[in-house]
Write a protein that holds these residues in place. Structure first.
Motif, mmCIF file in Angstrom:
data_model
loop_
_atom_site.group_PDB
_atom_site.id
_atom_site.type_symbol
_atom_site.label_atom_id
_atom_site.label_comp_id
_atom_site.label_asym_id
_atom_site.label_seq_id
_atom_site.Cartn_x
_atom_site.Cartn_y
_atom_site.Cartn_z
ATOM 1 N N PHE A 88 0.918 -1.149 -0.112
ATOM 2 C CA PHE A 88 -0.200 -0.062 0.148
ATOM 3 C C PHE A 88 0.690 1.309 -0.009
ATOM 4 C CE2 PHE A 88 0.739 -0.495 4.652
ATOM 5 C CZ PHE A 88 0.920 0.985 4.958
ATOM 6 N N ILE A 89 0.072 2.437 -0.244
ATOM 7 C CA ILE A 89 0.758 3.773 -0.155
ATOM 8 C C ILE A 89 -0.260 4.615 0.636
ATOM 9 C CG2 ILE A 89 0.058 4.729 -2.397
ATOM 10 C CD1 ILE A 89 2.525 6.345 -2.211
ATOM 11 N N TYR A 90 0.314 5.325 1.467
ATOM 12 C CA TYR A 90 -0.624 6.274 2.254
ATOM 13 C C TYR A 90 -0.294 7.826 1.916
ATOM 14 C CZ TYR A 90 -3.381 8.139 6.221
ATOM 15 O OH TYR A 90 -4.175 8.827 6.920
ATOM 16 N N LYS A 91 -1.190 8.247 1.422
ATOM 17 C CA LYS A 91 -0.972 9.675 1.088
ATOM 18 C C LYS A 91 -2.364 10.431 0.801
ATOM 19 C CE LYS A 91 -0.540 9.268 -3.768
ATOM 20 N NZ LYS A 91 0.118 9.672 -5.205
ATOM 21 N N ASP A 92 -2.432 11.544 1.353
ATOM 22 C CA ASP A 92 -3.618 12.340 1.080
ATOM 23 C C ASP A 92 -4.754 11.859 2.124
ATOM 24 O OD1 ASP A 92 -2.568 13.950 -0.667
ATOM 25 O OD2 ASP A 92 -2.985 12.678 -2.387
ATOM 26 N N GLY A 93 -4.310 11.450 3.207
ATOM 27 C CA GLY A 93 -5.083 10.963 4.354
ATOM 28 C C GLY A 93 -5.977 9.459 3.931
ATOM 29 N N GLN A 94 -5.295 8.653 2.962
ATOM 30 C CA GLN A 94 -5.982 7.573 2.431
ATOM 31 C C GLN A 94 -4.806 6.593 2.136
ATOM 32 O OE1 GLN A 94 -8.449 8.119 -0.878
ATOM 33 N NE2 GLN A 94 -9.127 5.926 -0.909
ATOM 34 N N MET A 95 -5.142 5.175 2.604
ATOM 35 C CA MET A 95 -4.442 3.995 2.327
ATOM 36 C C MET A 95 -5.075 3.464 0.857
ATOM 37 S SD MET A 95 -3.563 0.534 4.412
ATOM 38 C CE MET A 95 -2.760 1.570 5.694
ATOM 39 N N THR A 96 -3.973 3.118 0.279
ATOM 40 C CA THR A 96 -4.269 2.781 -1.254
ATOM 41 C C THR A 96 -3.678 1.536 -1.691
ATOM 42 O OG1 THR A 96 -5.043 5.001 -1.944
ATOM 43 C CG2 THR A 96 -4.888 3.191 -3.796
ATOM 44 N N ASP A 97 -4.255 0.482 -2.079
ATOM 45 C CA ASP A 97 -3.383 -0.451 -2.755
ATOM 46 C C ASP A 97 -2.698 -0.278 -3.875
ATOM 47 O OD1 ASP A 97 -2.799 -3.154 -4.088
ATOM 48 O OD2 ASP A 97 -4.402 -4.385 -3.188
ATOM 49 N N LEU A 98 -1.465 -0.612 -3.838
ATOM 50 C CA LEU A 98 -0.676 -0.242 -5.262
ATOM 51 C C LEU A 98 -0.986 -0.812 -6.275
ATOM 52 C CD1 LEU A 98 2.999 0.405 -3.280
ATOM 53 C CD2 LEU A 98 1.482 2.158 -4.412
ATOM 54 N N GLY A 99 -1.555 -1.889 -6.305
ATOM 55 C CA GLY A 99 -2.079 -2.684 -7.418
ATOM 56 C C GLY A 99 -0.642 -3.502 -8.114
ATOM 57 N N ILE A 100 0.249 -3.826 -7.294
ATOM 58 C CA ILE A 100 1.020 -4.546 -7.924
ATOM 59 C C ILE A 100 0.564 -6.060 -8.499
ATOM 60 C CG2 ILE A 100 3.606 -5.724 -7.298
ATOM 61 C CD1 ILE A 100 3.414 -2.479 -7.328
#
Length: 599
Positions: free
Chosen positions: A205-217
């Motif tokens: 994941f990457i956490y930025k702009d207040g949100q955790m997002t799956d990097l989609g690897i």
């Protein structure tokens, strides 16, 4: 007297001459005619018309290749927080601040800490009693994992705010129960891994702009995991994905495109560190199935990876693993040794060194130096000044008590006595050869008014300041010139200047103003002058020796200034403050002075 009658000649009838009988020719068996032997005719020497002898052409003597000096390090033992407890240093930033964790003597609690200015600052928990720090950025912000009241681990981001507690932020998960923050960059973006509610496997994941997002690897199966271990300041991420049998390194660019790697000739590879040049370090198996530390870079145009096997500390036998790489390409990790143990290594100048063999100052005598464990290797165990966050053991025994350490390159320094009316250019240039920048400092002009004792010394790290300052050189301290006007010249790292500033022409000779702890142009600190003229070329003593003049020589990679004050100097630039870091939410914590700690 009788006269004799002459006897007549007898009459001879000639016999006919017979026709000659022809002798038959003998029968000849022809012999093959051999190839004629050709005797070469000597070529006559050409006639040379003498010409005037030209002036001899001098071929410059090639510069010899110098073997880099063996690095030297001094140990700072951070000690422990409670008597009998243990401390572990995991990461270090450019100010020499360390993030890690300590385990209490009775094992009842594990607390993450930041060590700065001789004190441990404890990072608060998220409700449980186990918090660990994995990475610290140049603003002093930390990420890692902390147990919640339910016993699950969540990734967090902690920020210093001038209080004893700092501010703690729970980053949550991707829907599963656990997550872990692996690394934080200077923008405040965090990468790591979290259990997913969709696949029930760990996902990067990457956490930025207040949100955790799956990097989609992408993985080779929907039911396989992905991990993010490191991120650089451009948002490029490295880590690993797996299939049912092995792991594979990847490099994800900031636009979301992903390059998948097959490195080392074996079946498995993992990326643990990345610098802003896009160089990835980690470990990959060779043909024998042994993990070897590597450095690699992927060509985005061709998709090809160029990879170097770093070897081991055991004559290329056994295993090794690279954990982190700094801006100058220095690499640290762990390797097997001939004694069958694991030791920390520094790879620089094409040579792998056992960190234990580089120590020249070690007041507590601690040994058995190694780096973070391979189960949680992250990418900033070495900073851009060559300082290393490490772990040592009392008595050098693997099973001994563990202490967090800072390994600091031994800086160069020199002192020179200058008689009155003597040029300052008699001071020999000083090169800080123990650091990646290998900065050289020279005094190239000015006259000593009285007996002066000029002292040049390098700092081992970039001082913590209020300004967003970036350096393309080491930090040098100049003392002993009084109020004399002199010319200070300093080399800079061209690649670092381009990488950090966009153009090396942006670099200037800067000075740390002690009054407000801000970096400013070096000429801002002079007294008695009336102008500040920038000159875009090398210093020329015949026309540039005027207080306030300053410039850059991009041909020889130096900055210079005519000044009349001492202090701390560096080649660098004040940068705009990062803007993409969301504000964390507050929580509690404890600041502990080292003098108050029980050892």
């Amino acid at each position: 007297t009788t006269t004799p009658t002459p006897t007549p000649e007898p009459s001879v009838t000639p016999r006919p001459t017979p026709e000659p009988t022809a002798t038959p020719e003998p029968t000849v068996i022809p012999t093959p005619t051999p190839e004629p032997t050709v005797i070469p005719t000597p070529t006559p020497e050409p006639t040379i018309t003498p010409s005037p002898t030209p002036e001899p052409t001098t071929t410059p003597t090639p510069t010899p290749t110098l073997t880099p000096a063996r690095p030297q390090y001094a140990v700072t033992d951070l000690g422990t927080i409670d008597k009998g407890g243990q401390t572990f240093a995991w990461a270090i930033n450019n100010s020499g601040e360390v993030a890690g964790y300590h385990v209490a003597f009775d094992g009842s609690v594990t607390e993450a800490f930041v060590y700065r200015d001789g004190a441990f600052q404890i990072i608060p928990h998220l409700g449980g009693n186990d918090t660990r720090a994995g990475s610290i950025n140049n603003s002093g912000k930390v990420t890692g994992a902390s147990a919640t009241s339910s016993g699950d681990f969540h990734a967090y981001r902690w920020s210093p705010d001038g209080t004893m507690s700092g501010m703690m932020e729970d980053l949550g998960t991707l829907g599963g129960v656990n997550s872990r923050g692996a690394m934080i960059n200077d923008i405040g973006e965090v990468v790591g891994s979290s259990l997913s509610s969709i696949t029930d496997y760990y996902r990067a994941f990457i956490y930025k702009d207040g949100q955790m997002t799956d990097l989609g690897i992408p993985s080779k199966s929907d039911n396989m995991g992905t991990w993010a271990n490191a991120i650089n300041n451009f948002g490029w991420v490295t880590g690993a994905f797996n299939d049912p049998y092995s792991y594979h390194v990847y490099l994800r660019y900031s636009d979301g495109s992903v390059a998948l790697g097959e490195l080392g000739g074996g079946s498995s590879s993992q990326g643990f560190g990345i610098n802003d040049a896009g160089q990835v370090v980690g470990a990959a198996t060779n043909e024998n199935g042994e993990y070897r530390a590597f450095i690699a870079k992927q060509d985005p145009m061709t998709g090809q990876w160029s990879t170097t096997d770093l070897g081991t500390l055991n004559s290329n036998l056994g295993e090794s693993m690279a954990h982190a790489i700094n801006k100058s390409g220095q690499i640290v990790g762990n390797s097997d040794t001939p004694a069958g143990l694991e030791a920390g290594f520094l790879y620089t100048g094409g040579v792998m060194y056992n960190l234990n063999s580089l120590i020249t100052s070690n007041p507590t005598g601690i040994g058995g130096i190694y780096l973070q464990s391979k189960e949680w290797a992250t990418g900033n165990a070495i900073n851009d000044f060559g300082q290393i966050a490490a772990i040592g053991t009392i008595g050098g025994n693997e099973k001994g008590q563990k202490h967090a350490l800072i390994l600091t390159p031994v800086p160069a320094g020199a002192a020179t006595q200058i008689p009155p009316n003597t040029s300052y250019n008699v001071v020999a240039p000083v090169t800080n050869s123990n650091t990646p920048n290998a900065s050289t400092v020279s005094l190239v002009g000015g006259i000593a008014s009285t007996n002066q004792s000029v002292r040049i010394s390098f700092s081992s790290s970039l001082p913590s300041t209020k300004s967003s300052f970036a350096a393309a050189s080491d930090v040098v301290n100049i003392a002993g010139t009084g109020f004399d006007t002199f010319v200070l010249q300093m080399s800079y790292n061209e690649a670092e200047a381009i990488n950090t500033f966009g153009s090396e022409a942006e670099a200037r000779l800067m000075w740390l103003d002690p009054d407000d702890n801000q970096w400013k142009p070096a000429v801002a600190g002079y007294t008695g002058g009336s102008s500040q003229q920038f000159i875009n070329r090398a210093y020329d003593p015949s026309r540039d020796f005027q207080l306030g003049n300053h410039g850059i020589d991009t041909v020889n990679n130096t900055v210079w200034a005519v000044i009349n004050h001492n202090g701390a100097f560096a080649a660098g630039k004040v940068l705009p403050a990062p803007t993409r870091d969301p504000s964390p939410t507050p929580s509690g914590g404890v600041l502990r002075s080292r003098s108050d700690l029980r050892r």
